[in-house]
Write a protein that holds these residues in place. Structure first.
Motif, PDB file in Angstrom:
ATOM      1  N   TYR A  19       6.699   8.435 -17.762  1.00 52.53           N
ATOM      2  CA  TYR A  19       5.769   7.323 -17.524  1.00 52.53           C
ATOM      3  C   TYR A  19       4.321   7.779 -17.689  1.00 52.53           C
ATOM      4  O   TYR A  19       3.515   7.095 -18.342  1.00 52.53           O
ATOM      5  N   LYS A  47       7.444   1.111 -20.590  1.00 52.97           N
ATOM      6  CA  LYS A  47       6.547   0.943 -19.445  1.00 52.97           C
ATOM      7  C   LYS A  47       6.797  -0.384 -18.739  1.00 52.97           C
ATOM      8  O   LYS A  47       6.851  -0.450 -17.505  1.00 52.97           O
ATOM      9  N   LYS A  48       6.984  -1.422 -19.534  1.00 51.71           N
ATOM     10  CA  LYS A  48       7.247  -2.753 -18.978  1.00 51.71           C
ATOM     11  C   LYS A  48       8.565  -2.775 -18.202  1.00 51.71           C
ATOM     12  O   LYS A  48       8.626  -3.290 -17.066  1.00 51.71           O
ATOM     13  N   ILE A  90       8.363  -0.697 -14.883  1.00 52.98           N
ATOM     14  CA  ILE A  90       7.616  -1.403 -13.836  1.00 52.98           C
ATOM     15  C   ILE A  90       8.460  -2.522 -13.236  1.00 52.98           C
ATOM     16  O   ILE A  90       8.495  -2.727 -12.017  1.00 52.98           O
ATOM     17  N   SER A 116       6.912   2.577 -26.388  1.00 50.17           N
ATOM     18  CA  SER A 116       6.288   3.030 -25.141  1.00 50.17           C
ATOM     19  C   SER A 116       5.885   1.850 -24.267  1.00 50.17           C
ATOM     20  O   SER A 116       6.074   1.881 -23.038  1.00 50.17           O
ATOM     21  N   ILE A 117       5.322   0.826 -24.899  1.00 51.28           N
ATOM     22  CA  ILE A 117       4.939  -0.367 -24.147  1.00 51.28           C
ATOM     23  C   ILE A 117       6.168  -1.028 -23.520  1.00 51.28           C
ATOM     24  O   ILE A 117       6.141  -1.459 -22.357  1.00 51.28           O
ATOM     25  N   GLN A 139       9.315   9.884 -14.115  1.00 47.71           N
ATOM     26  CA  GLN A 139       7.906   9.857 -13.717  1.00 47.71           C
ATOM     27  C   GLN A 139       7.025  10.599 -14.729  1.00 47.71           C
ATOM     28  O   GLN A 139       5.936  10.148 -15.078  1.00 47.71           O
ATOM     29  N   VAL A 184       3.640   8.400 -21.345  1.00 44.54           N
ATOM     30  CA  VAL A 184       3.489   7.119 -22.032  1.00 44.54           C
ATOM     31  C   VAL A 184       2.102   6.544 -21.794  1.00 44.54           C
ATOM     32  O   VAL A 184       1.460   6.023 -22.708  1.00 44.54           O
ATOM     33  N   GLU A 185       1.632   6.641 -20.551  1.00 43.42           N
ATOM     34  CA  GLU A 185       0.285   6.148 -20.216  1.00 43.42           C
ATOM     35  C   GLU A 185      -0.781   6.839 -21.070  1.00 43.42           C
ATOM     36  O   GLU A 185      -1.683   6.187 -21.614  1.00 43.42           O
TER      37      GLU A 185
END
Length: 456
Positions: free
Chosen positions: A250, A414-415, A418, A410-411, A247, A253-254
């Motif tokens: 995440y 994140k993908k 999710i 990072s993208i 968490q 990364v955001e």
């Protein structure tokens, strides 16, 4: 319509003499208030054109400064005794297409509102012929007036905002006219501009990257601990810690992705690439050397000395030309019958030979600064500075490449996260897990049986 005149230079000498004469004539025209805005050919002289100047020369355009390059050009604007703007005759059709496109687009376009971008190309309504030309804003004079340069010709003009309009993307390309005779290169102006670009827009490591790297390392370590864990209770604790770290990762990364998205990273990289290409076209291959601020300091000191030298020479040229203008004005008054008390010839007598000789000598001195090859010491300073600039460009490009790679990772993380959180396991997948667990349990029991047998 003004006829085109262009030729090739066979030697430096004739060019010096001709440019010297042109410079003298230009100052006289300027003093009498009749200097043309530009000089050129036919359709091109809509933004120009009351006279054409013929010259010969090995023309070195700013974008292609190779010394063995010979090109036929049409002169479009004289900036000073050693600097002029010219269009390659190979771009004649381009000029015509640009003119036709602007005449169709600009009358229907809206005037620009808000802040004007000095890097953007606009359409400007030239005051003399009321035709549209591409221009860039050099200076905001007031809320209503701006100083612009017509980039396909080189001349400048103060325009009202209402005479400046937006033009479409297909007309946003490099200028047709190029600034020429190497005085800017002689002073290293291109290197100064490059240093300014590097300093003003320098891309630095995103503030969120350091924190992201720390959390990412901790997350990977948590994953490794789970893989090597042998006990169920300990494994549950490690999984809980991993999920908590997940968490945090995440959120980190955001923050990082948002910061990079707001940084115009790709635009900065394109600027660096264009800068590198333009400098390499002029100076060629850079030599290896240690990165040192002392080199840049030496360059700036050298540049100031050269600028001071040129300023002194130009002041001498201006004084000589003004003296020549004054002689002409006195001579005209001798023959002016409308003057109540006309001068007699003795009043206008001056040593014109001495004046002309001094004027020619001063203009030639100014020209020689640009036309005579630099000494070895000067070349070494410029090349060392060029190497430093290129090293700075490469260093920033490497940093951007690193950030881009981390951004891509990072993208992807994140993908995947999710997808993992939103994905419900299928029955087949659950049965597969159950089967795997049974297999592991059976193997574990077999291991225990083997262990007991060995102990007995």
């Amino acid at each position: 319509m003004v006829a085109q005149r262009c030729a090739r230079r066979r030697s430096v000498g004739p060019l010096r003499t001709k440019l010297a004469r042109q410079a003298s004539a230009r100052v006289l025209r300027r003093a009498e208030g009749r200097e043309p805005s530009v000089w050129g050919q036919g359709h091109f002289s809509r933004a120009s054109a009351t006279e054409s100047v013929s010259f010969s020369g090995i023309v070195q355009m700013d974008e292609d400064m190779h010394y063995d390059k010979v090109e036929d050009v049409v002169g479009s604007h004289i900036e000073d005794a050693v600097t002029f703007w010219a269009q390659s005759i190979n771009r004649n059709k381009d000029i015509m297409k640009i003119g036709c496109s602007l005449s169709e687009v600009c009358p229907q376009a809206s005037s620009v509102l808000g802040n004007l971008d000095p890097k953007k190309i606009y359409g400007g309504l030239f005051s003399e012929d009321k035709c549209w030309y591409r221009c860039k804003v050099l200076k905001i004079i007031s809320d209503e007036k701006c100083l612009v340069r017509y980039i396909d010709y080189g001349n400048t003009e103060i325009l009202n905002r209402s005479d400046i309009v937006e033009i479409p993307l297909e007309l946003q390309f490099s200028s047709v006219a190029k600034k020429h005779v190497g005085i800017s290169v002689y002073f290293g102006n291109d290197l100064s501009d490059a240093i300014q670009v590097l300093d003003e827009g320098c891309f630095t490591t995103p503030a969120s990257l350091n924190g992201l790297e720390i959390i990412w390392a901790e997350y990977n370590l948590a994953q490794e601990k789970i893989k090597t864990c042998e006990y169920v209770n300990e494994g549950n604790i490690l999984i809980a810690q991993r999920n908590e770290m997940q968490q945090k990762l995440y959120m980190s990364v955001e923050d990082f992705v948002l910061e990079v998205d707001e940084s115009s990273l790709n635009k900065r990289l394109k600027t660096l690439q264009d800068l590198s290409v333009s400098l390499e076209a002029v100076y060629g291959e850079a030599k290896e050397g240690a990165n040192s601020d002392e080199i840049l300091k030496k360059f700036y000191d050298w540049k100031c000395d050269k600028r001071e030298e040129f300023t002194n020479v130009r002041s001498e040229t201006d004084a000589s030309l003004q003296r020549l203008v004054a002689w002409f004005q006195r001579t005209l008054k001798v023959f002016d019958l409308s003057v109540e008390e006309p001068l007699i010839s003795e009043d206008a007598v001056d040593n014109i030979d001495e004046i002309l000789e001094k004027t020619e000598s001063s203009v030639c001195k100014e020209l020689e600064i640009a036309l005579v090859d630099q000494g070895d010491a000067d070349k070494e300073i410029i090349l060392n500075t060029y190497s430093q600039v290129l090293q700075k460009i490469r260093s920033e490009e490497r940093l951007i490449a690193t950030v881009q790679a981390k951004y891509k990772d990072s993208i992807e993380f994140k993908k995947q996260l999710i997808e993992y959180l939103n994905k419900s396991p299928s029955v087949d997948h659950l049965l597969s897990i159950k089967k795997t667990l049974k297999s592991l349990k059976a193997r574990l029991r077999w291991k225990l049986v083997e262990k007991n047998n060995l102990e007995e």
